[in-house]
Structure formats: structure tokens, C-alpha cells
Write an enzyme that holds these catalytic residues in place. Structure first.
Site, PDB file in Angstrom:
ATOM      1  N   SER A  49      38.209  37.294  38.414  1.00 58.09           N
ATOM      2  CA  SER A  49      38.005  38.538  37.766  1.00 58.09           C
ATOM      3  C   SER A  49      36.767  38.815  37.140  1.00 58.09           C
ATOM      4  CB  SER A  49      39.224  38.751  36.844  1.00 58.09           C
ATOM      5  OG  SER A  49      39.468  39.969  36.351  1.00 58.09           O
TER       6      SER A  49
ATOM      7  N   ASP B 199      45.995  43.277  44.967  1.00 55.88           N
ATOM      8  CA  ASP B 199      45.265  42.846  43.691  1.00 55.88           C
ATOM      9  C   ASP B 199      44.749  44.148  43.075  1.00 55.88           C
ATOM     10  OD1 ASP B 199      43.839  41.766  41.619  1.00 55.88           O
ATOM     11  OD2 ASP B 199      42.537  40.567  43.014  1.00 55.88           O
TER      12      ASP B 199
ATOM     13  N   HIS C 271      46.788  39.258  41.842  1.00 57.33           N
ATOM     14  CA  HIS C 271      45.332  39.022  40.970  1.00 57.33           C
ATOM     15  C   HIS C 271      45.153  37.712  40.633  1.00 57.33           C
ATOM     16  CE1 HIS C 271      41.704  40.394  38.839  1.00 57.33           C
ATOM     17  NE2 HIS C 271      42.180  39.748  37.674  1.00 57.33           N
TER      18      HIS C 271
END
Length: 649
Positions: free
Chosen positions: A189, A336, A363
Site C-alpha cells: 500500500s 484490490d 488488498h
């Protein structure tokens, strides 16, 4: 850019009985790493995606830990954690893996838990540190300036100052007596995005980069997919990071407040003077919630920032990233958020992307969320796959990863992995299916007229949608759309007859409809769905769009295999209520197999409550035009030879 891993680990480490009574090892002990490589079997050297045996041995058990402040060129102090293999031989030279985070590098628990476990690793899971140190890697986690225990303030996420800090951190790493002069970088991320931003410096010591669930385009892939503001995500992410910056953990629940001291101070800052100074300086950090609420276009200036978000986006630096020559391995999931586009667009815009992997994941990846998966566990060994890449580039181990196809992707429904060196696939055939006034889809225009839809503003893609997975505090379990038949009653849907053979959709579906709304603004959501013979409706993918951004750009900001919209202020095209306009926009890429006897459906909505902001004006009615003059259609990327007679001319 989200705190998914942070929050996920918060819940795990706050099982008091586990921390107090079950942890039987010392503070710095490492555990359980052999299964990642050998699976308990010895069948000779193997190197294949997710499988690695006989090339790299986990020689070390446990790790040593120290923390300190690293001074930057402007005297800003960055809190740094260093983890080395325990009992590393004197004079041994090893490569390093660098993580730069704005989610707090590590935490400190309150007494008595801190006696048993310190530090508490969050944004980078302890099992990941154990895994890499066991294989002879140093791991360095740094709080980005203006976050965690680091001093300074944040002008914006991924600022030029933060990028430049990366160069000095690498300089420090390669100056250490244990360093072999080679550095890899990774993360999930935000941390994965900062890993790629590190390449902007073009530091010759950075030899490999593995961004996971990273953000190639801040505007298009996270904040404004299709030009539609992801307000709930921004709100939650903003509040989360603001709380972390102020060492305020009430947002994570009463357990967090009760058990946590908070951000882990640097070891030598005994009286916490620098620690308190850092927290105070964070109060002047940029307020992303306030800044983005008045933004609609890609090039609009954020309030209080003075510039737009483009200069803080990876794609803005793509030429420098490519010029670094640092090999990149991109990892993401089909579900995601919109970050599956970051994998594809990042790969297609940087020649130094050597590898890419897209699985049936949300994710992180945190879960296998294929609707056909027997269970939600991610069976593919991502850490082992990363080790193969790092071993090749940081240790010179010739494991053959360089000879494998560039992209490995998973086909949902067929439940199989496939490989290719190109995207879009050369055997992809784009087939158009037309909307009809009787709510069917056909391979030719067979109606003359229009159909109205009374917009239901309670429509929602669910509380376990792909969008929930990127905001852990808003996550209600693994991504799962379930049966959408009931939700479809709030939408307007167009459906094919049952298919006479299995088909595979791999690529970007494309929406091309003639549309009007009885207001001067709107948001349009499109859902591609799989309808089984018993009426169950399964989610395939989706797209969303703000009609004012409908102009197709003749100068795309970066390469894409589908037409692009610029989302620039100068390209906005206002329209009048009930004016017929053409909406062309892509849906999120996917690889999905539709079974024989099933039907394909496209459903439209005017809202996705809880995930995206409503427009300034909300039309009461949408009208779709279905005629030879206004041939509304969807275009599907179907693998050649895998489409039924219904798709032929």
C-alpha cells in the site's frame, strides 16, 4: 496508501492471553520459517512461482534489534528500526530490505506486555522480518518524516522531501559494516508506493523493488476512480493517519488504548524529549480530508497545499523510475480496490518492470476472495516469491526467475494461473454487446427507443466490497459480493441469453452508452455480472464515471490499453438536463471465466452508498438510448476462440 496492515495487526496483537501466556520465546526470537521454502520435503532444487527449494537456506533463527535517529540533510531526524539476523557472523556482508512507512514503524506496549514483546511490529508483519532475516537479509523500517517517531511535518503524502530522504537512508545502509552494498525495497500500500518512489533518486545501490498493492496514479486509482470522489475512504484514511501522527489510538478501540503506550520511541531517547517534539511537529501536517473535499479534477489545487496531487503521484515520475534501471516486481490482486490498474499501468509504463503478479486477492493480499475459492486463505506463497526476486538481484543467485514470463495472473472461475509477456493479450478479441429496450443484451442493435431508470440512491456494492478491503477500519471481513440478485432490483440491468459455451473475459471491459440525466451532474456506476441458471448473480468487475469528464484525451497522461480521460479542468464538458451525451469509460481489469449456460449482465446505478460521494446534483432519472443512431453497448475483452455464437456477427 491505506492502513490495512496496521489495523489488521492491531487486532492480532491485542489478544491478551496470547501475549501474556502463549508466547514462549524471548523478545527477539524468530519462529517458523522453513515451510516457506521446502514444505518439509527434500526433492532437489526447485524455483518456480511461489515455490523455492535448494537455492536459499534459512540459516538464521531470530533477529537482533536496535533503533536510532538518522539525521537528514536539513537536520530532520527520522526514527529507524534495524533488524539483523541473530548471531550474524563477524565480517559477513549481507543485503538489506528497506521499508519507508507513514503508518508507524513499530509500537510499544504497556507493562507487562512490553516485557514479553518489544517492539510490536505492525505495518511490516513480524513474520516477514523473521522470514527475510532468516535468509540472511537486514531489514530496515523507517518512519517517514512527519510521522511515527520521526520529526518534521508533512506537506503532502509522497512529498519531494520524503523521496529525497530515501537517498540518504540508502547512503547510510550501504555504509554499514554488514552491508554488501545492495538494497532492495518493498512494502504494501503506502509502503509499497514509497518503495517505488525510492527509485526516483536513481541510487545505484537500489537493485530491486517489489511494490505490493501500490498506487501508480493517486487521482485515478485511489482518490477519484473514474473521476468519482472516494470520500468515505479519504475520510477514514485521513482520520486514521491523523490519529497515528498524534499518537492517539482511541480510533482503534478500547483495547488499543488500554494496552498500548503507542508509537515506539527510539531507544536512546530515554526521556522522550525528541519523541514529544516529533508529536508536536506533526500537528502542522497537511489535512488531506480538508484539502480534497473541494477538488474534482486532476489538476485542481488542494486547499492549503498550493499545488495539485499530480506531482505526488508515481506516474508523474515514471520516466525517472524507468531511468533508474532498478528491476521492479509488481504484486496485486484483482479485487484490490482500483489498484489492479496500478499493476497493469505500472507494468506498461516502466520498462524496468520485469515481473508482475495478479492473484484472486484483495488488498495486501489479505485473502483469496474469488467467489469460487474453497476457502479464503492466500495459498500462493508471496514471501517466497519475493525471496526469489531479491535473491536473484541482491545475492546473485541464478534461480531462473529472469527467464519466466513477465506477467502471471489468475483467472477467476477457471481457478487457474496463467502467464504472458504482454498486456493486452494478443489473442484478445473485443466484442460489443448492445443494450436493448427490453433489458437484454445482443450482438447487434435490435431495438429503437430509450429506457428510463428511476435512480435509487440507496444502491450499494455491499459492506464487504473491494473498496472496503483498502480501509481496514471499514473492513467487515474478506471481500465478498455474494448473490447480487436482490441488489439488482435497485439497478437497471441488461442481460444476455444463456451462453452456449464457456468464455473467458481477460482485460478491461468498456462501457459505451448514450445517456441522459435530468440534472446537470451525476455519477454513473456499471457492474459486470455473471447470472447462473438458478438466478444467482455474481460480481465480475465494475466501473464508475462522472459524465462531465467524458472527453476522450488526445494526449494521454500515460499509456493505457484503453482510451483515457484526462480529468483535467480544461477538459470538463458541462451538459444540460436531459441532454443526450455519450459516456465511454473502462471497467476495472479482470480475468474471469463465465460457464456455459450462464448469462452476462451489465447493471447501472447512480450511487454506491458508503464508498463514493454523491454528485452536487442528483438526477431523479437516467435514460439509456438503444437505437441505430444511439447504439449503447458494452465491449468485452474475450479470449479468441472462447466466445459463444451469441457474440459472433
Amino acid at each position: 496508501m491505506v492502513a490495512a496492515d496496521f489495523c489488521n495487526m492491531i487486532w492480532r496483537i491485542f489478544i491478551i492471553n496470547f501475549l501474556l501466556f502463549i508466547i514462549p520465546f524471548s523478545v527477539f526470537a524468530g519462529t517458523g520459517f522453513d515451510h516457506h521454502v521446502t514444505g518439509g520435503k527434500n526433492t532437489g532444487p526447485i524455483s518456480a512461482p511461489g515455490i523455492y527449494q535448494g537455492f536459499s537456506t534459512p540459516r538464521y533463527k531470530g533477529f537482533s534489534y536496535r533503533s536510532f535517529y538518522l539525521k537528514m540533510r536539513d537536520s530532520t531526524l527520522l526514527a529507524t528500526d534495524v533488524f539483523l539476523p541473530k548471531n550474524l557472523e563477524a565480517g559477513k556482508k549481507i543485503p538489506a530490505i528497506l521499508y519507508i512507512t507513514r503508518y508507524v514503524r513499530s509500537l510499544k506496549a504497556k507493562f507487562p506486555i512490553n516485557v514479553l514483546k518489544h517492539p510490536l511490529l505492525v505495518v511490516v508483519p513480524e513474520k516477514e522480518i523473521e522470514f527475510f532475516t532468516s535468509h540472511g537479509y537486514a531489514c530496515i523500517i523507517v518512519d517517514a518524516r512527519g510521522s511515527g517517531a520521526s520529526l518534521g511535518s508533512r506537506k503532502m503524502e509522497f512529498s519531494a522531501e520524503e523521496i529525497a530522504d530515501g537517498k540518504e537512508i540508502v547512503d547510510w545502509i550501504i555504509s554499514q559494516p554488514w552491508s554488501n552494498g545492495k538494497v532492495g525495497t518493498t512494502g504494501v500500500s503506502y509502503v509499497g508506493t514509497s518503495a517505488e518512489m525510492l527509485l526516483v533518486n536513481q541510487h545505484p545501490a537500489v537493485k530491486a523493488c517489489i511494490p505490493r498493492s501500490s498506487i501508480f496514479d493517486l487521482y485515478g486509482h485511489i482518490m477519484f476512480p473514474g473521476g468519482v470522489r472516494a470520500g468515505p475512504f479519504i475520510e477514514i484514511w485521513g482520520k486514521t493517519t491523523q490519529s497515528l501522527d498524534q499518537n492517539e489510538f482511541s480510533v482503534f478501540g478500547k483495547k488499543a488504548e488500554r494496552l498500548l503506550f503507542g508509537i515506539n520511541p527510539v531507544q536512546r531517547d530515554k526521556k522522550h524529549n525528541l519523541y514529544q517534539q516529533a508529536i508536536a511537529q506533526h500537528s502542522s501536517n497537511f489535512d488531506i480530508i480538508k484539502g480534497i473535499r473541494k477538488v474534482e479534477c486532476r489538476d485542481e489545487v488542494h486547499e492549503g497545499l498550493g499545488v495539485n496531487s499530480e506531482s505526488f503521484s508515481v506516474h508523474h515520475y515514471k520516466e525517472k523510475i524507468e531511468a533508474s534501471g532498478t528491476p521492479i516486481y509488481r504484486i496485486g490482486g484483482w479485487y484490490d480496490g482500483a489498484l489492479c490498474k496500478s499493476v497493469i499501468d505500472g507494468m506498461n509504463n516502466t520498462a524496468n518492470t520485469q515481473k508482475a503478479l495478479i492473484g484472486p486477492w484483495d488488498h495486501g493480499p489479505q485473502n483469496n476472495v474469488s467467489p469460487f475459492a474453497a476457502h479464503k486463505k492466500v495459498e500462493f506463497d508471496v514471501l517466497t516469491e519475493m525471496l526469489r526476486f531479491f535473491d536473484f538481484h541482491l545475492k546473485g543467485i541464478q534461480n531462473g526467475i529472469d527467464k519466466e514470463p513477465r506477467l502471471r495472473y489468475y483467472t477467476i472461475g477457471e481457478e487457474t494461473w496463467k502467464t504472458t509477456d504482454e498486456w493486452p493479450l494478443s489473442n484478445q478479441v473485443r466484442k460489443r454487446f448492445y443494450l436493448n429496450c427490453d433489458k437484454t443484451l445482443s450482438n447487434y442493435v435490435r431495438s429503437e427507443g430509450k429506457i428510463e431508470y428511476k435512480v435509487d440512491y440507496t444502491a450499494c456494492s455491499g459492506v464487504t466490497s473491494r473498496w472496503n478491503s483498502i480501509t481496514q477500519l471499514y473492513m467487515n471481513g474478506p471481500t465478498d459480493y455474494g448473490d447480487r440478485a436482490e441488489e439488482n432490483k435497485k439497478l437497471i440491468s441488461f442481460t444476455t441469453p444463456p451462453l452456449d459455451k464457456v468464455i473467458e473475459i481477460t482485460g478491461h471491459p468498456w462501457v459505451d452508452v448514450y445517456w441522459s440525466g435530468d440534472a446537470e451532474d451525476a455519477t454513473v456506476f456499471a457492474y459486470l455480472e455473471d447470472v447462473s441458471p438458478d438466478g444467482k448473480v455474481s460480481y465480475i468487475t465494475e466501473g464508475m464515471f462522472r459524465p462531465a469528464h467524458r472527453k476522450i484525451s488526445d494526449k494521454p497522461i500515460y499509456y493505457s490499453d484503453v482510451p483515457q480521460h484526462s480529468f483535467l479542468c480544461t477538459d470538463k464538458q458541462p451538459y444540460n438536463p436531459n441532454e443526450i451525451i455519450r459516456l465511454q469509460f473502462d471497467m476495472l481489469p479482470i480475468s474471469y471465466q463465465v460457464k456455459k449456460g450462464h448469462s452476462i449482465r451489465i447493471s447501472f446505478a447512480g450511487a454506491d452508498v458508503g464508498h463514493f460521494d454523491l454528485p452536487d446534483q442528483c438526477p431523479q432519472y437516467f435514460t439509456f438510448y438503444c437505437s441505430r443512431i444511439y447504439p449503447s453497448a458494452i465491449e468485452l475483452p474475450i479470449i479468441e476462440g472462447c466466445y459463444p455464437s451469441a457474440f459472433t456477427e
